[in-house]
Design an enzyme around this catalytic site. Structure first.
Site, mmCIF file in Angstrom:
data_model
loop_
_atom_site.group_PDB
_atom_site.id
_atom_site.type_symbol
_atom_site.label_atom_id
_atom_site.label_comp_id
_atom_site.label_asym_id
_atom_site.label_seq_id
_atom_site.Cartn_x
_atom_site.Cartn_y
_atom_site.Cartn_z
ATOM 1 N N GLU A 5 -5.946 -10.966 -1.076
ATOM 2 C CA GLU A 5 -6.581 -10.545 0.204
ATOM 3 C C GLU A 5 -8.170 -10.597 -0.301
ATOM 4 O O GLU A 5 -9.052 -9.902 0.107
ATOM 5 C CB GLU A 5 -6.196 -9.540 0.882
ATOM 6 C CG GLU A 5 -4.825 -9.378 0.996
ATOM 7 C CD GLU A 5 -4.363 -8.102 1.965
ATOM 8 O OE1 GLU A 5 -5.271 -7.328 2.579
ATOM 9 O OE2 GLU A 5 -3.209 -7.735 1.839
ATOM 10 N N ASP A 36 -11.923 -10.736 -0.151
ATOM 11 C CA ASP A 36 -13.413 -11.144 0.318
ATOM 12 C C ASP A 36 -14.387 -10.046 -0.357
ATOM 13 O O ASP A 36 -13.879 -9.133 -0.825
ATOM 14 C CB ASP A 36 -13.099 -10.598 1.960
ATOM 15 C CG ASP A 36 -12.308 -9.514 2.380
ATOM 16 O OD1 ASP A 36 -11.555 -9.415 3.365
ATOM 17 O OD2 ASP A 36 -12.294 -8.593 1.610
ATOM 18 N N ASN A 47 2.184 -5.081 -3.012
ATOM 19 C CA ASN A 47 0.765 -5.446 -2.773
ATOM 20 C C ASN A 47 -0.192 -4.247 -2.568
ATOM 21 O O ASN A 47 0.264 -3.182 -1.992
ATOM 22 C CB ASN A 47 0.810 -6.116 -1.511
ATOM 23 C CG ASN A 47 -0.666 -6.997 -1.035
ATOM 24 O OD1 ASN A 47 -1.300 -7.659 -2.111
ATOM 25 N ND2 ASN A 47 -0.970 -6.907 0.236
ATOM 26 N N GLU A 58 0.881 -1.278 -0.085
ATOM 27 C CA GLU A 58 0.061 0.073 -0.037
ATOM 28 C C GLU A 58 0.807 1.264 0.154
ATOM 29 O O GLU A 58 0.652 2.295 0.687
ATOM 30 C CB GLU A 58 -1.127 0.096 1.295
ATOM 31 C CG GLU A 58 -1.947 -1.113 1.227
ATOM 32 C CD GLU A 58 -2.598 -1.289 2.401
ATOM 33 O OE1 GLU A 58 -2.524 -0.539 3.275
ATOM 34 O OE2 GLU A 58 -3.335 -2.196 2.408
ATOM 35 N N HIS A 109 -10.079 -6.491 -1.856
ATOM 36 C CA HIS A 109 -11.264 -6.308 -0.703
ATOM 37 C C HIS A 109 -12.160 -5.700 -1.283
ATOM 38 O O HIS A 109 -12.447 -4.433 -1.730
ATOM 39 C CB HIS A 109 -10.708 -5.463 0.352
ATOM 40 C CG HIS A 109 -9.651 -6.070 1.053
ATOM 41 N ND1 HIS A 109 -9.776 -7.198 1.905
ATOM 42 C CD2 HIS A 109 -8.346 -5.985 1.368
ATOM 43 C CE1 HIS A 109 -8.681 -7.778 2.618
ATOM 44 N NE2 HIS A 109 -7.750 -6.792 2.340
HETATM 45 O O1 LIG Z 1 -9.086 -2.581 2.314
HETATM 46 C C1 LIG Z 1 -8.562 -1.481 2.982
HETATM 47 C C2 LIG Z 1 -9.199 -0.415 3.518
HETATM 48 C C3 LIG Z 1 -8.369 0.500 4.376
HETATM 49 C C4 LIG Z 1 -7.303 0.263 4.593
HETATM 50 C C5 LIG Z 1 -6.619 -0.920 4.330
HETATM 51 C C6 LIG Z 1 -7.213 -1.914 3.582
HETATM 52 C C7 LIG Z 1 -6.562 -3.202 3.238
HETATM 53 N N1 LIG Z 1 -5.298 -3.509 3.852
HETATM 54 C C8 LIG Z 1 -5.322 -4.742 4.092
HETATM 55 C C9 LIG Z 1 -6.462 -5.353 5.031
HETATM 56 C C10 LIG Z 1 -6.255 -5.909 6.196
HETATM 57 C C11 LIG Z 1 -4.884 -6.247 6.769
HETATM 58 O O2 LIG Z 1 -4.880 -7.330 7.638
HETATM 59 C C12 LIG Z 1 -3.975 -6.371 5.558
HETATM 60 O O3 LIG Z 1 -2.410 -6.457 6.114
HETATM 61 C C13 LIG Z 1 -3.818 -5.332 4.727
HETATM 62 O O4 LIG Z 1 -3.150 -5.471 3.514
#
Ligand SMILES: Oc1ccccc1CN[C@@H]1C=C[C@@H](O)[C@H](O)[C@H]1O
Length: 327
Positions: free
Chosen positions: A238, A240, A174, A130, A209
């Site tokens: 990741e 979901d 990532n 990020e 996400h």
């Molecule tokens: O989807 C998001 C929205 C706001 C901030 C970060 C994210 C995603 N950020 C992720 C989410 C959970 C953590 O456990 C991971 O390490 C991270 O990479």
């Protein structure tokens, strides 16, 4: 007995799941029957493995790595350089801010020590997580402690150190919101610049996400094709599918059937697209195993339960599971 998820996808790509040192016991049956890889959701992050400058704590990470070895599971390392879950000590020196040279020394030592500890056990690492700014008008890189301490070349150094630390590991950049047209161009520009400068980047991690409303398949497709044009591997790292838009304050005690139907349709269309691009994807990882243990219950909305994964609270396959194992 339901069909095995990872066996169904054996000819496509490995299917992984985020775990912790408790869920490898509480969700063991699902993991060993349905997944061919695991990622520590938190327990290899700097906050946990390197809590103080001269203190490393690999106890929980080792439990996960041992479980992967005992069950013949691929192990992804997550994550080395990030603006979250990284202790402040990295960026302090005496009473003031750390210098660039000391920050580089600390970054190198962290990467060498953590990757060295898991060398031969982790086949891939999210080296930098990020780094790209979300908002459209911002420059490419988000404001972050590593950027403030080292400067814009902190990403380059992280990947160089990672390649030196474990030459066999696949090194990933990532990020999330990775299908947004503006942010995906920034991610592309960052990774292209790294490659053009001879920096060793093997892949882009698309966190995935997503939710039952967005991003639509065409947006995912455009991002996949943009990133793949760099000649790097892709992974969904990741995945979901939230039942809500990010900070929607709607909440339910029990998940409505209508939302489970919508979610099954989303998983179905997403996996149809991923199968189409099977040659570009080196893996797909769900950010959890079952709905009874997901970071999205209570985040970002406190008190809001969520049901984003393929197995329900009782560890039974959901409609979403059925929609991706029969095609
Ligand atoms: O989807 C998001 C929205 C706001 C901030 C970060 C994210 C995603 N950020 C992720 C989410 C959970 C953590 O456990 C991971 O390490 C991270 O990479």
């Amino acid at each position: 007995m339901v069909g095995s998820l990872c066996k169904t996808y054996k000819e496509y790509f490995p299917i992984g799941a985020a775990v912790n040192s408790f869920s490898i016991n509480t969700h063991k049956e699902l993991i060993v029957n349905h997944f061919s890889g695991i990622t520590p959701e938190n327990q290899m992050k700097p906050q946990f493995v390197h809590p103080a400058e001269h203190l490393y704590d690999f106890e929980q990470g080792d439990i996960i790595a041992d479980f992967a070895e005992e069950n013949n599971l691929l192990l992804r390392g997550h994550t080395l350089i990030w603006h979250n879950q990284t202790p402040d000590w990295f960026f302090k020196d005496g009473g003031g801010p750390v210098s660039r040279s000391l920050a580089l020394k600390r970054m190198k030592e962290h990467i060498y020590t953590v990757m060295g500890h898991y060398r031969g056990r982790t086949y891939a690492w999210d080296v930098v997580n990020e780094a790209v700014a979300d908002n459209a008008e911002a420059p490419v890189l988000r404001q972050a402690p590593w950027l403030a301490a080292i400067g814009e070349d902190y990403v380059e150094y992280a990947f160089r150190y990672a390649r030196e630390a474990d030459p066999a590991a696949k090194l990933y950049y990532n990020d999330y919101n990775e299908c947004d047209p503006v942010k995906s161009r920034k991610i592309y520009d960052l990774v292209k610049s790294l490659i053009d400068h001879g920096i060793p980047v093997d892949g882009i991690g698309m966190q995935g996400h997503w939710n039952i409303y967005a991003p639509e398949p065409d947006k995912i497709r455009r991002a996949v094709e943009l990133y793949a044009s760099l000649g790097v591997s892709l992974q969904i790292t990741e995945l979901d599918i939230s039942m809500f838009r990010f900070d929607d304050r709607t909440a339910y005690e029990k998940v409505p059937d209508k939302l489970l139907e919508l979610q099954a349709e989303r998983y179905e269309e997403i996996f149809k697209l991923l199968r189409e691009y099977r040659d570009l994807f080196a893996g797909v990882t769900l950010w959890g195993i079952a709905d009874d243990d997901t970071w999205l219950s209570d985040f970002p909305v406190k008190g809001r339960r969520n049901w984003p994964l393929l197995f329900d609270d009782e560890h039974k396959p959901k409609k979403a599971f059925d929609s991706i194992v029969v095609f």
